[in-house]
Design a protein around this motif. Structure first.
Motif, PDB file in Angstrom:
ATOM      1  N   ALA A  81       0.810  -1.216   0.000  1.00 59.43           N
ATOM      2  CA  ALA A  81       0.000   0.000   0.000  1.00 59.43           C
ATOM      3  C   ALA A  81       0.846   1.270   0.000  1.00 59.43           C
ATOM      4  CB  ALA A  81      -0.930   0.008   1.217  1.00 59.43           C
ATOM      5  N   ARG A  82       2.091   1.182   0.459  1.00 57.35           N
ATOM      6  CA  ARG A  82       2.982   2.349   0.517  1.00 57.35           C
ATOM      7  C   ARG A  82       4.419   1.861   0.593  1.00 57.35           C
ATOM      8  NH1 ARG A  82       0.799   1.034   4.859  1.00 57.35           N
ATOM      9  NH2 ARG A  82      -1.101   2.178   4.510  1.00 57.35           N
ATOM     10  N   ASP A  83       5.327   2.655   0.090  1.00 56.52           N
ATOM     11  CA  ASP A  83       6.733   2.269   0.188  1.00 56.52           C
ATOM     12  C   ASP A  83       7.293   2.701   1.547  1.00 56.52           C
ATOM     13  OD1 ASP A  83       7.398   4.998   0.058  1.00 56.52           O
ATOM     14  OD2 ASP A  83       7.918   4.910  -2.057  1.00 56.52           O
ATOM     15  N   ALA A  84       8.544   2.339   1.802  1.00 60.09           N
ATOM     16  CA  ALA A  84       9.149   2.599   3.113  1.00 60.09           C
ATOM     17  C   ALA A  84       9.239   4.088   3.433  1.00 60.09           C
ATOM     18  CB  ALA A  84      10.532   1.962   3.176  1.00 60.09           C
ATOM     19  N   LEU A  85       9.558   4.917   2.442  1.00 64.93           N
ATOM     20  CA  LEU A  85       9.651   6.358   2.686  1.00 64.93           C
ATOM     21  C   LEU A  85       8.300   6.953   3.061  1.00 64.93           C
ATOM     22  CD1 LEU A  85      12.129   7.447  -0.116  1.00 64.93           C
ATOM     23  CD2 LEU A  85      12.576   7.179   2.327  1.00 64.93           C
ATOM     24  N   ALA A  86       7.240   6.519   2.398  1.00 71.83           N
ATOM     25  CA  ALA A  86       5.896   7.011   2.722  1.00 71.83           C
ATOM     26  C   ALA A  86       5.474   6.549   4.117  1.00 71.83           C
ATOM     27  CB  ALA A  86       4.888   6.544   1.683  1.00 71.83           C
ATOM     28  N   ALA A  87       5.812   5.322   4.476  1.00 70.93           N
ATOM     29  CA  ALA A  87       5.476   4.816   5.811  1.00 70.93           C
ATOM     30  C   ALA A  87       6.213   5.603   6.888  1.00 70.93           C
ATOM     31  CB  ALA A  87       5.809   3.330   5.913  1.00 70.93           C
ATOM     32  N   GLU A  88       7.495   5.871   6.671  1.00 69.13           N
ATOM     33  CA  GLU A  88       8.255   6.649   7.649  1.00 69.13           C
ATOM     34  C   GLU A  88       7.723   8.072   7.757  1.00 69.13           C
ATOM     35  OE1 GLU A  88      12.724   8.094   8.835  1.00 69.13           O
ATOM     36  OE2 GLU A  88      12.371   7.398   6.808  1.00 69.13           O
ATOM     37  N   ALA A  89       7.411   8.680   6.624  1.00 69.38           N
ATOM     38  CA  ALA A  89       6.883  10.052   6.642  1.00 69.38           C
ATOM     39  C   ALA A  89       5.547  10.089   7.381  1.00 69.38           C
ATOM     40  CB  ALA A  89       6.726  10.576   5.222  1.00 69.38           C
ATOM     41  N   GLY A  90       4.695   9.094   7.171  1.00 70.65           N
ATOM     42  CA  GLY A  90       3.423   9.030   7.887  1.00 70.65           C
ATOM     43  C   GLY A  90       3.620   8.878   9.374  1.00 70.65           C
ATOM     44  N   SER A  91       4.587   8.035   9.752  1.00 70.22           N
ATOM     45  CA  SER A  91       4.891   7.846  11.165  1.00 70.22           C
ATOM     46  C   SER A  91       5.380   9.132  11.807  1.00 70.22           C
ATOM     47  CB  SER A  91       5.957   6.761  11.309  1.00 70.22           C
ATOM     48  OG  SER A  91       6.388   6.665  12.638  1.00 70.22           O
ATOM     49  N   ARG A  92       6.251   9.841  11.126  1.00 72.63           N
ATOM     50  CA  ARG A  92       6.751  11.110  11.673  1.00 72.63           C
ATOM     51  C   ARG A  92       5.623  12.148  11.801  1.00 72.63           C
ATOM     52  NH1 ARG A  92      12.433  11.914  11.421  1.00 72.63           N
ATOM     53  NH2 ARG A  92      13.470  10.105  10.536  1.00 72.63           N
ATOM     54  N   THR A  93       4.724  12.149  10.846  1.00 70.87           N
ATOM     55  CA  THR A  93       3.592  13.073  10.900  1.00 70.87           C
ATOM     56  C   THR A  93       2.706  12.778  12.109  1.00 70.87           C
ATOM     57  OG1 THR A  93       3.607  13.337   8.505  1.00 70.87           O
ATOM     58  CG2 THR A  93       1.568  13.925   9.655  1.00 70.87           C
ATOM     59  N   LEU A  94       2.435  11.497  12.349  1.00 65.83           N
ATOM     60  CA  LEU A  94       1.571  11.113  13.456  1.00 65.83           C
ATOM     61  C   LEU A  94       2.213  11.350  14.815  1.00 65.83           C
ATOM     62  CD1 LEU A  94       0.086   7.832  11.989  1.00 65.83           C
ATOM     63  CD2 LEU A  94      -1.107  10.014  12.318  1.00 65.83           C
ATOM     64  N   SER A  95       3.524  11.199  14.896  1.00 60.32           N
ATOM     65  CA  SER A  95       4.165  11.362  16.200  1.00 60.32           C
ATOM     66  C   SER A  95       4.475  12.817  16.464  1.00 60.32           C
ATOM     67  CB  SER A  95       5.432  10.523  16.309  1.00 60.32           C
ATOM     68  OG  SER A  95       6.406  10.947  15.380  1.00 60.32           O
TER      69      SER A  95
END
Length: 88
Positions: free
Chosen positions: A74-88
């Motif tokens: 559903a998403r690549d590693a960079l998108a997953a990390e960016a989403g995680s940083r946004t949420l935290s």
């Protein structure tokens, strides 16, 4: 990196894919009020994982929210990390 301080060592695993998010949010608040420290869920066919995390975090005050399964297709590693940083 954000420090996560769990208010409880006991959490909840819940699948709510069939429920509209507006119906899930009150249950997340109830889980928090019952003293659970975290709410985990998987990503299947119903909801996008990071968007669901944002909705659950917005509905609660202290509950740690996490996906136990985030679909790598559903998403690549960079998108997953960016989403995680946004949420935290």
């Amino acid at each position: 990196m954000a420090k996560i301080d769990f208010s409880s060592r006991v959490g909840v695993w819940w699948t709510s894919d069939a429920w509209p998010i507006r119906d899930v949010q009150p249950h997340a608040r109830e889980i928090e009020q019952l003293g659970y420290g975290s709410l985990f869920y998987g990503e299947a066919a119903g909801k996008e994982s990071l968007t669901q995390a944002a909705a659950l975090l917005g509905a609660t005050e202290r509950l740690a929210v996490g996906t136990g399964i985030a679909n790598v297709h559903a998403r690549d590693a960079l998108a997953a990390e960016a989403g995680s940083r946004t949420l935290s």
